[in-house]
Design an enzyme around this catalytic site. Structure first.
Site, PDB file in Angstrom:
ATOM      1  N   GLU A  38      11.678  16.888  14.296  1.00  0.00           N
ATOM      2  CA  GLU A  38      12.095  16.546  12.937  1.00  0.00           C
ATOM      3  C   GLU A  38      11.379  17.451  11.936  1.00  0.00           C
ATOM      4  O   GLU A  38      10.162  17.411  11.809  1.00  0.00           O
ATOM      5  CB  GLU A  38      11.764  15.079  12.650  1.00  0.00           C
ATOM      6  CG  GLU A  38      12.184  14.614  11.271  1.00  0.00           C
ATOM      7  CD  GLU A  38      11.805  13.174  11.000  1.00  0.00           C
ATOM      8  OE1 GLU A  38      12.523  12.505  10.247  1.00  0.00           O
ATOM      9  OE2 GLU A  38      10.772  12.710  11.539  1.00  0.00           O
TER      10      GLU A  38
ATOM     11  N   CYS B  67      14.499  10.275   6.157  1.00  0.00           N
ATOM     12  CA  CYS B  67      14.545   9.954   7.587  1.00  0.00           C
ATOM     13  C   CYS B  67      15.941  10.130   8.158  1.00  0.00           C
ATOM     14  O   CYS B  67      16.101  10.528   9.307  1.00  0.00           O
ATOM     15  CB  CYS B  67      14.058   8.523   7.816  1.00  0.00           C
ATOM     16  SG  CYS B  67      12.368   8.236   7.260  1.00  0.00           S
TER      17      CYS B  67
ATOM     18  N   LYS C  28       0.855  -1.179   0.000  1.00  0.00           N
ATOM     19  CA  LYS C  28       0.000   0.000   0.000  1.00  0.00           C
ATOM     20  C   LYS C  28       0.896   1.237   0.000  1.00  0.00           C
ATOM     21  O   LYS C  28       1.556   1.534   0.989  1.00  0.00           O
ATOM     22  CB  LYS C  28      -0.913   0.042   1.230  1.00  0.00           C
ATOM     23  CG  LYS C  28      -1.967   1.157   1.119  1.00  0.00           C
ATOM     24  CD  LYS C  28      -2.568   1.553   2.454  1.00  0.00           C
ATOM     25  CE  LYS C  28      -1.783   2.631   3.137  1.00  0.00           C
ATOM     26  NZ  LYS C  28      -1.852   3.946   2.424  1.00  0.00           N
TER      27      LYS C  28
END
Length: 476
Positions: A380, A282, A175
Site C-alpha cells: 500500500e 484506505c 485520541k
C-alpha cells in the site's frame, strides 16, 4: 477576530473543561515543513481523568431517550456549522489537503453525518411472541468508547465514530493522530459548549497513549482506524480485557476496468479514486488493472488528465493535489520511487521529487505496467502514485486482485452492469463499487475482509457494534 481563522491556543477537553498540559509537541504544516502550532501532550494521569469522567457521564447519558440525545447531537452539529470555515482551514493547514475540493467537503459531510445519525434508531425487536411469553432484543450501550483516529481524514473519521457512539448511549474519549491533532482538539473544545461534561473528551499526545487506552479496563470498546500492523497491536493489547473492537485498517484496493468499459468517461473518477487526498485514503485505488485492448490509449489519456492538475499549498484555490501529510510518510513514499527506479519500471509521469521545494510534495506519478510482484503493486503506497497494470483475461485479473492480504475495497467498471456485478461478487473485499467510486452513506455498511479490519462501520450493522445485544424473555 476573523471567525474563519482559529490559531489556538489548543486544549485537551476533559470532564467538560479545557485543560492545559505540562508538555507539548510540534505540529507541522506539510505544505511548508514548518511548525504550525504547539499541541498539548496529555499525561497518563490526564487520560485517566478523561476515562473516569466518561465513565461517570455514561450513567446519566445512557439513561436519556434517543430523542434527548438527538437534541444534543443536533445542537453539536449546529455549533460545528458555526465554526465550519475555521475547521476547514485548520484541516488544510495541518493535513495538507486542498481547502475547496477536500477540506470544506470533509467538514460539511461530518456535520451532515451527525445530523443523519442522530435521526437513526435501534428499536427493540420482538424476536418471538406466544401466549406464554415474549422475547425482546434490546441494543444497550456498552459504556466508554475509546476512539483512535488517523491523520488522513482527521475530522470525518473521528466524527464518524462520535455520532453512532453517542446516539446509542455511549460516551467517548478520542485520541487523534499526533500528526493532525489540531482540528480534533478544536471540535472537542466546541463540543463542551453543548454536550454534558464527560460525554466527549479529546486528549492529544504521542503513541504511548494508545496502549493505555487499548488495555484500560474501563474502556468497553476501541474503534480504531489506521494501519494493519498497528491494528494487530490493538488486538493484542485489548485481549486482556476482552473489549469490543472495530478496526478499519489498510488496503490495497484494485480497480478492474473490463474490456467493454466506457473507459474514456471513467478517467476522472479513476484518477481521483487513486490520487484524491494525495492518494492518502484506505479505500483509494492502489492498483489499476486495464485490459490490453485499450491499454496504451488509456495510459495516454490518464496522463493527459493528470497534467491538468496543480500541486501545491491547499490554501491556494487553484490547487487540486496537496502534499503527503508528514515526513515519515514522505520518506516511506521515497522508498517506492527508489524501488521503481532501481528495477527499471516505466514511469510515464512524475517519479522525481524536487528536494529544493519545501514541504512534503510527491508529484503525481504513473507507473506503466509494472510486474505483479513489484513493490508498488504488492504494498500500500498511500501516496499520489498509481500503477496501471495490463491484463488479458478476466479470470486472471480477478485472481490477481484477490492475491493480497488486504480486502478493504475495490471497484469494477464495465458497460454490462450484470457482468460487472458478477466480477464484483468475486472480489474478496468488504465493499465494491461498480461504475462509481467512494460513495459512502450513514446506512451503507463499510468494513474490511482479511487483514483490512474487524467489524463494520455505518449502517445498522455498524451502529449495533456500539451496543450489546441483550435478550429479555418475559413470561406473560
Amino acid at each position: 477576530m476573523n471567525k474563519n481563522i482559529f490559531d489556538g491556543p489548543y486544549y485537551q477537553t476533559i470532564a467538560g473543561k479545557l485543560a492545559t498540559s505540562a508538555a507539548s509537541f510540534d505540529v507541522f504544516n506539510p505544505a511548508t515543513g514548518a511548525v504550525l502550532a504547539q499541541a498539548p501532550a496529555a499525561s497518563a494521569e490526564q487520560l485517566e481523568e478523561a476515562i473516569a469522567a466518561a465513565k461517570t457521564a455514561f450513567k446519566s447519558w445512557s439513561q436519556l431517550s434517543y430523542e434527548e440525545r438527538q437534541t444534543y447531537l443536533n445542537a453539536y452539529a449546529d455549533a460545528l456549522q458555526e465554526h465550519r470555515d475555521e475547521l476547514a482551514r485548520l484541516l488544510t493547514l495541518e493535513q495538507g489537503k486542498p481547502l475547496k475540493t477536500m477540506s470544506e467537503p470533509e467538514v460539511d459531510q461530518s456535520i451532515s453525518w451527525i445530523r443523519q445519525i442522530a435521526a437513526r434508531r435501534l428499536p427493540v425487536e420482538i424476536v418471538e411472541e406466544t401466549d406464554a411469553h415474549v422475547v425482546e432484543l434490546h441494543h444497550t450501550p456498552l459504556g466508554v468508547i475509546g476512539a483512535i483516529t488517523p491523520w488522513n481524514f482527521p475530522v470525518l473519521l473521528a466524527l464518524w465514530k462520535v455520532a453512532p457512539a453517542l446516539i446509542t448511549g455511549n460516551t467517548m474519549v478520542i485520541k487523534p493522530s499526533p500528526f493532525t491533532p489540531l482540528s480534533t482538539l478544536r471540535f472537542g473544545q466546541i463540543a463542551q459548549s453543548v454536550l454534558p461534561p464527560g460525554v466527549l473528551s479529546v486528549v492529544a499526545g504521542g503513541n504511548e497513549l494508545g496502549p493505555q487506552m487499548t488495555a484500560h479496563a474501563d474502556i468497553a470498546k476501541i474503534s480504531f482506524t489506521g494501519s494493519t500492523e498497528t491494528g494487530k497491536h490493538v488486538i493484542r493489547s485489548a485481549a486482556g480485557t476482552m473489549k469490543r473492537l472495530t478496526l478499519e485498517l489498510g488496503g490495497n484496493d484494485a480497480a478492474i476496468v473490463l474490456p467493454d468499459a466506457d473507459w474514456q468517461a471513467a478517467i476522472p473518477q479513476l484518477f481521483w479514486g487513486a490520487i484524491g487526498n494525495s492518494g492518502q485514503w484506505c479505500v483509494g485505488i492502489k492498483r489499476l488493472y486495464i485490459h490490453r485492448s485499450f491499454h496504451q490509449e488509456f495510459v495516454a489519456a490518464f496522463v493527459d488528465y493528470a497534467k491538468l492538475q496543480k500541486m501545491g499549498d491547499g490554501l491556494d484555490p487553484a490547487v487540486t493535489v496537496g502534499p503527503v501529510q508528514n515526513k515519515m510518510q514522505f520518506d516511506k513514499v521515497r522508498t517506492f520511487l527508489d524501488d521503481i527506479k532501481a528495477n527499471g519500471q516505466k514511469v510515464v509521469l512524475g517519479g522525481e521529487i524536487d528536494d529544493s521545494r519545501p514541504g512534503y510534495f510527491i508529484p503525481v506519478t504513473v507507473v506503466d505496467n509494472p510486474p505483479e510482484d513489484a513493490k508498488i503493486v504488492q504494498e500500500e503506497q498511500f501516496a499520489p502514485i498509481v500503477p496501471i497494470i495490463v491484463y488479458d483475461d478476466v479470470e486472471d485479473v480477478i485472481a490477481r486482485a484477490n492475491n493480497s492480504p488486504y480486502g478493504l475495497g475495490g471497484s469494477v467498471w464495465g458497460r454490462d452492469t450484470k457482468a460487472a456485478v458478477a466480477v464484483a461478487n468475486r472480489l474478496e473485499t468488504g465493499m465494491v463499487w461498480v461504475n462509481e467510486i467512494h460513495t459512502q452513506g450513514v446506512d451503507i455498511p463499510f468494513g474490511g475482509h482479511k487483514q483490512s479490519g474487524l467489524g463494520t462501520e455505518h449502517g445498522n450493522e455498524g451502529r449495533q457494534l456500539f451496543t450489546n445485544p441483550k435478550t429479555i424473555l418475559i413470561h406473560k
